[in-house]
Write an enzyme that holds these catalytic residues in place. Sequence first.
Site, PDB file in Angstrom:
ATOM      1  CD  GLU A  42       0.649   2.084  -7.163  1.00  0.00           C
ATOM      2  OE1 GLU A  42       1.951   2.568  -6.997  1.00  0.00           O
ATOM      3  OE2 GLU A  42       0.943   1.049  -5.667  1.00  0.00           O
ATOM      4  NE  ARG A  46       0.369   0.098   0.280  1.00  0.00           N
ATOM      5  CZ  ARG A  46       1.822   0.033   0.445  1.00  0.00           C
ATOM      6  NH1 ARG A  46       1.624   0.844   1.501  1.00  0.00           N
ATOM      7  NH2 ARG A  46       2.222   0.022  -0.887  1.00  0.00           N
ATOM      8  CB  THR A  70      -1.866  -2.411  -2.642  1.00  0.00           C
ATOM      9  OG1 THR A  70      -0.982  -1.155  -2.273  1.00  0.00           O
ATOM     10  CG2 THR A  70      -1.343  -3.608  -1.104  1.00  0.00           C
ATOM     11  CE  LYS A 130       5.178  -2.051  -6.117  1.00  0.00           C
ATOM     12  NZ  LYS A 130       3.810  -1.097  -6.379  1.00  0.00           N
TER      13      LYS A 130
HETATM   14  C1  3PG Z   1       4.607   1.454  -1.142  1.00  0.00           C
HETATM   15  O1  3PG Z   1       5.542  -0.151  -0.371  1.00  0.00           O
HETATM   16  O2  3PG Z   1       4.386   2.195  -0.830  1.00  0.00           O
HETATM   17  C2  3PG Z   1       5.736   1.666  -2.350  1.00  0.00           C
HETATM   18  O3  3PG Z   1       6.745   0.597  -3.220  1.00  0.00           O
HETATM   19  C3  3PG Z   1       6.733   2.556  -2.091  1.00  0.00           C
HETATM   20  O4  3PG Z   1       7.780   2.635  -1.480  1.00  0.00           O
HETATM   21  P1  3PG Z   1       8.683   3.701  -0.250  1.00  0.00           P
HETATM   22  O5  3PG Z   1       7.650   4.736   1.175  1.00  0.00           O
HETATM   23  O6  3PG Z   1      10.130   3.247  -0.330  1.00  0.00           O
HETATM   24  O7  3PG Z   1       8.550   4.808  -1.399  1.00  0.00           O
END
Ligand code: 3PG
Length: 209
Positions: A42, A46, A70, A130
């Site tokens: 994934e 961002r 995202t 999710k």
């Molecule tokens: C994020 O928002 O970057 C993902 O949900 C991953 O979360 P994490 O860094 O807690 O694994």
Amino acid sequence: MAITINEVMTTSPVMPVMVINRLELAVPLAHALVAGGLKVLEITLRTAVALDAIRRIKAEVPDAIVGAGTIINTRTLDQALEAGAEFIVSPGITDNLLTAALRSNVPILPGVVTPGEVMHLLDNGITAMKFFPAEAAGGIPMLKAIGAPLPQVTFCPTGGVTPKNAPDYLALSNVACVGGSWMAPAELVDAGDWAEITRRAAEACALKK
Ligand code: 3PG
């Protein structure tokens, strides 16, 4: 052949959530994760280079299954599809995004927290979701509680999942895989420590569903 959301969730026990800041690191990072056995990736939208990172990984890492994360509206959905994302992940869902995603036929893993959100997606034929932000939203007790009245839903908990708590999430009957960033944190990516990323990916891959 297009991948299904079921395959996205069951190919590996952990889905790496990737934040790519420098385009030249995208392909080596993807190679490092795939070498450890994690093929379903994934790429979060961002960063400024995220869409180009998807394009490059798709072109240069044929074993990877490349999704876009995202996705928060129809604009980012369109961008992800145009870049060739094979599936999409969203932190939450809106009617506009849901309608457009269903129309596009792209496999979608939409984010939910509450039973009401789960029911809204079920009404639209979606059973893979999710659970985000997993730890902050109640973690394992919340997933167990939701699973009692809504056992037909399969979750990918993400957000605060670690190598330590991942086995407990994966042991739940309504969890197919977990998402997390710990295999490829920014410091390892920026340092180009591909060996450590491959090691963490292999360790994550060995977690049992
Ligand atoms: C994020 O928002 O970057 C993902 O949900 C991953 O979360 P994490 O860094 O807690 O694994």
